[in-house]
Design an enzyme around this catalytic site. Structure first.
Site, PDB file in Angstrom:
ATOM      1  N   HIS A 100      -4.075  45.275  79.786  1.00  0.00           N
ATOM      2  CA  HIS A 100      -4.990  44.191  79.444  1.00  0.00           C
ATOM      3  C   HIS A 100      -4.814  43.027  80.427  1.00  0.00           C
ATOM      4  O   HIS A 100      -3.700  42.783  80.917  1.00  0.00           O
ATOM      5  CB  HIS A 100      -4.724  43.671  78.027  1.00  0.00           C
ATOM      6  N   GLU A 118      -0.276  40.996  73.306  1.00  0.00           N
ATOM      7  CA  GLU A 118      -0.172  41.506  71.944  1.00  0.00           C
ATOM      8  C   GLU A 118       1.276  41.860  71.629  1.00  0.00           C
ATOM      9  O   GLU A 118       2.166  41.738  72.473  1.00  0.00           O
ATOM     10  CB  GLU A 118      -1.075  42.730  71.764  1.00  0.00           C
ATOM     11  N   HIS A 175       0.824  50.247  78.904  1.00  0.00           N
ATOM     12  CA  HIS A 175       1.351  50.647  77.603  1.00  0.00           C
ATOM     13  C   HIS A 175       0.447  51.682  76.948  1.00  0.00           C
ATOM     14  O   HIS A 175      -0.721  51.828  77.306  1.00  0.00           O
ATOM     15  CB  HIS A 175       1.489  49.435  76.682  1.00  0.00           C
ATOM     16  N   ARG A 195      -8.563  51.235  80.959  1.00  0.00           N
ATOM     17  CA  ARG A 195      -7.907  52.539  80.852  1.00  0.00           C
ATOM     18  C   ARG A 195      -7.503  53.047  82.232  1.00  0.00           C
ATOM     19  O   ARG A 195      -8.282  52.991  83.180  1.00  0.00           O
ATOM     20  CB  ARG A 195      -8.836  53.570  80.207  1.00  0.00           C
TER      21      ARG A 195
END
Length: 325
Positions: A100, A118, A175, A195
């Site tokens: 991200h 996150e 991740h 992705r």
């Protein structure tokens, strides 16, 4: 002033999803339900308020129209968009390996106000479970060469995990959850994902799912950095609190109670978000008592100065950091 806001979740079906969220009493739409968005203000994926005078409104609507619920008298500190997003993820299969962007990249490329830092709390995991967590790339050129050459074994790092682990995932960290893992995910309010690898899977139209190789190469942190995390633990009147400081714009605490009788918890001058992972109990604000149980998510607004928690429970509390307000 409404003392508390309960929310109904939004569900996302995913190619890698399963059916374990039904155990939480959720009305999942299918056996491939990957995510329950417990608290969300993202357009078309918003959670709905289920109690009080604002019942039926979305979180985003109340955030826009009633900023004092979130910031009290400090309305000038209000973000343009609601900044946090709380999810439960059921990984029945491996998720795509992804990354991200940070806030600066997101704003520069018109992807929204926020990037996506996150964190995960592991709720379920098989024996010897692991995550994809970081890369071995030493330079950006090395990173690009390994990605374009599909040298996955020499690029991705595996991290062993178990139930109860708390894992920071800063923007720029490669991740992926793996099959059998279920987590609570607390993050910035962003749905931007790049992705890198997706196991050659196809969508329901038979097409390979999109990859975002060039964007990923731009935003991945190289060389990979260890994730910052500090814990602070306390115990008072039947409630144990673990505060997780991961250097992000928000902070997270885990509250566990065993027959807690309702000691007073002082609250700062900002809103707080709660998601109940296990157990049941009540939250009391002044003379009002609100029952909760597993799977419930609710917000205590800025105008509330203290509350009491009663029962036997495991709850996660999330909030913006004071210095960001």
């Amino acid at each position: 002033m409404q003392n508390i806001f309960f929310f109904s979740p939004h569900f996302e079906e995913k190619i890698w999803g399963g059916d374990r969220l039904s155990k939480w009493g959720y009305p999942i739409p299918s056996q491939n339900t990957g995510e329950a968005w417990c608290i969300s203000a993202i357009s078309e994926k918003e959670t709905i308020i289920t109690n009080g005078p604002h019942s039926g409104k979305t979180l985003a609507e109340v955030y826009d129209r009633f900023p004092s619920f979130f910031y009290g008298k400090r309305i000038g500190n209000k973000k343009k968009s609601f900044p946090l997003l709380i999810k439960l993820l059921d990984a029945n299969q491996d998720l795509s390996i992804q990354v991200h962007p940070n806030d600066r990249y997101a704003q520069k490329h018109n992807l929204g106000e926020f990037g996506k830092t996150e964190c995960w709390y592991v709720i379920e995991a098989p024996e010897n479970a692991h995550l994809i967590y970081g890369t071995k790339a030493t330079t950006r050129e090395d990173l690009a060469e390994k990605i374009k050459g599909e040298e996955w074994n020499s690029l991705f790092v595996k991290k062993s995990i178990k139930v109860g682990d708390f894992i920071p995932v800063p923007a720029g960290k490669v991740h992926a959850l793996t099959a059998g893992v279920m987590v609570l995910e607390i993050q910035q309010s962003s749905d931007t994902t790049f992705r890198i690898y997706d196991y050659g899977r196809r969508n329901d139209q038979g097409h390979l799912r999109d990859l975002h190789i060039e964007e990923a190469i731009q935003v991945i942190t190289v060389p990979d950095e260890g994730s910052y995390l500090q814990l602070h633990e306390s115990h008072e009147m039947g409630i144990s609190t673990t505060e997780y400081d991961m250097g992000a714009s928000f902070q997270v605490s885990r509250l566990t109670g065993k027959n807690a009788q309702g000691s007073v918890i002082e609250k700062n001058k900002r809103y707080q978000l709660f998601t109940v992972l296990n157990g049941s109990g009540n939250i009391q604000i002044n003379d009002d008592i609100y029952p909760f149980s597993q799977g419930d998510s609710f917000m205590v607004p800025a105008g509330v100065s203290c509350y009491k928690l009663q029962g036997t429970f495991e709850i996660f509390r999330s909030e913006e950091k004071l210095e960001t307000l």
